[in-house]
Each structure stands twice: as C-alpha cells, then as structure tokens.
Design an enzyme around this catalytic site. Structure first.
Site, PDB file in Angstrom:
ATOM      1  N   ASP A  64       0.786  -1.248   0.000  1.00 48.43           N
ATOM      2  CA  ASP A  64       0.000   0.000   0.000  1.00 48.43           C
ATOM      3  C   ASP A  64       0.819   1.301   0.000  1.00 48.43           C
ATOM      4  O   ASP A  64       0.513   2.226   0.778  1.00 48.43           O
ATOM      5  CB  ASP A  64      -0.954   0.006   1.207  1.00 48.43           C
ATOM      6  CG  ASP A  64      -1.935  -1.162   1.198  1.00 48.43           C
ATOM      7  OD1 ASP A  64      -1.822  -2.030   0.310  1.00 48.43           O
ATOM      8  OD2 ASP A  64      -2.803  -1.239   2.088  1.00 48.43           O
ATOM      9  N   LYS A  77      -7.011  -5.055  -2.868  1.00 49.92           N
ATOM     10  CA  LYS A  77      -7.789  -5.458  -1.685  1.00 49.92           C
ATOM     11  C   LYS A  77      -8.599  -4.266  -1.189  1.00 49.92           C
ATOM     12  O   LYS A  77      -8.353  -3.137  -1.614  1.00 49.92           O
ATOM     13  CB  LYS A  77      -6.838  -5.958  -0.583  1.00 49.92           C
ATOM     14  CG  LYS A  77      -5.907  -4.856  -0.098  1.00 49.92           C
ATOM     15  CD  LYS A  77      -4.974  -5.350   0.961  1.00 49.92           C
ATOM     16  CE  LYS A  77      -4.111  -4.228   1.491  1.00 49.92           C
ATOM     17  NZ  LYS A  77      -4.868  -3.118   2.100  1.00 49.92           N
ATOM     18  N   CYS A 110      -1.935  -2.373   7.785  1.00 54.54           N
ATOM     19  CA  CYS A 110      -1.906  -3.378   6.712  1.00 54.54           C
ATOM     20  C   CYS A 110      -0.612  -4.176   6.647  1.00 54.54           C
ATOM     21  O   CYS A 110      -0.627  -5.349   6.276  1.00 54.54           O
ATOM     22  CB  CYS A 110      -2.219  -2.715   5.377  1.00 54.54           C
ATOM     23  SG  CYS A 110      -3.966  -2.221   5.299  1.00 54.54           S
TER      24      CYS A 110
END
Ligand code: VGL
Ligand code: ZN
Length: 189
Positions: A18, A104, A143
């Site tokens: 990310d 995701k 994450c």
C-alpha cells in the site's frame, strides 16, 4: 536499524504494501514520513530485479462509501477510492513492469487489511514456489502488520523491512513489531 540485513535469494519475493498517495504526506490518511519508505523500497526492488525475483505490490482499493470509512461507522477518513489519484502508487516508487498488483479493500461488507485476505495470494506464492517474503510499506501497524501475520500463518518465512515501513502511531508501531516478532517474523534493516 538492525546490523544484520537479510539478502535475497531464489524462492524469495518482495511484497510492497500500500505505498499509495493517500498514505503519504498530503494524502487523505497521511502517515508521518510515509513517503520515506520509497527510496528504501526502490533499493529492495533493485535487489529483487538483479536476481530476477518477483515483486508484488498491494493496493488499498475502496469503493465510494466503503464500510471502513467513518461516515459508514468505520475507523478511517475516506481514502484510496478506486481510480482516484489518492489510490495511485507513489510516483517515485520504481515498480518493475512485471510487478504483480494485489488489489484489496474492494468488498462492500468488510475491510481487508491483509494482502492475503481473500485475495488468493498464498496460493499464488505457493504456485510460484515462493517460500520467503520480504515485506515493507504502509502502514506498519495496520496493513503491514496484518499482512505479515497472515504470511507467517500461511507458513511463509517473513522478513519485515523495518526501515521500509512507517506506522500510523508510534505506539501502534511498537506493538506491531512485538506481535510480528512473536509470530516468528525476522526483523531486518
Ligand atoms: C490502511 C488504514 C486503512 C493501510 C488501509 O494500508 O495500512 N490503513 N486502510
Ligand atoms: Zn483502507
């Protein structure tokens, strides 16, 4: 930074979590010095590429009005909305042309913090005979933590690249490192 830095070899993969504009300074869910991970990850990308090892990049990719947003009763301001500039990877991240993107956070009914959560990533790694994963990116206490813990649970050796990650909160970051160590992660520079 730990003195020992792991070197990459056959059976390894780099997983960048990310590294998107919304998690960097100026973004919707900006992490302090989030963009500082970019030059460090670029060095890991070079190392992986030199040895012809695969690079994976996950991205948070939410629909408008996602359940994880505060307005919907979630924890976060709206961020990483599909196809917006905030959801794009940081422009200075030198992702190779053959980077595998793991998307995701698209589910309407629940969040997916881990890159392994309902993405099939563990099967993909097993299919490509990947045994060890080097993980960096954002955010350490959200994450990255969820991804590392899932990787360990799926039976992959997992190396956390400490200088290639930043937390939402310092306290959360410390706790995340502890839980990853406990789960069996190797903490590397
Ligand atoms: C993340 C908060 C909300 C992350 C994603 O990528 O760490 N954090 N959604
Ligand atoms: Zn999110």
């Amino acid at each position: 930074m730990p003195e020992h830095e792991e070197t990459m070899k056959s059976g390894d993969a780099l997983l960048i979590v990310d590294v998107q504009n919304d998690f960097c300074p100026g973004g919707a869910l900006a992490i302090e010095k989030g963009d500082a991970v970019v030059p460090v990850l670029n060095r890991w990308i070079s190392r992986a590429s030199e040895k012809d090892l695969p690079v994976y990049a996950s991205r948070d990719w939410h629909p408008v009005g996602h359940v994880s947003f505060r307005e919907q009763g979630g924890s976060w301001p709206p961020h990483c909305i599909q196809d917006t500039s905030g959801a794009a990877f940081h422009k200075d991240l030198n992702l190779p042309a053959d980077t595998v993107v793991v998307t995701k956070g698209v589910r309407f009914d629940q969040d997916q913090n881990s890159a392994f959560d309902q993405t099939g990533l563990a099967e993909e790694f097993r299919r490509r005979q990947i045994r060890r994963i080097f993980v960096g990116g954002l955010a350490l206490d959200v994450c990255v933590q969820a991804t590392v813990l899932d990787a360990l649970e799926e039976g992959f050796e997992t190396v956390l690249l400490l200088s290639a990650t930043r937390p939402v909160t310092a306290e959360g970051g410390e706790k995340a490192i502890e839980s990853m160590k406990k789960g069996g992660a190797v903490i590397s520079g």
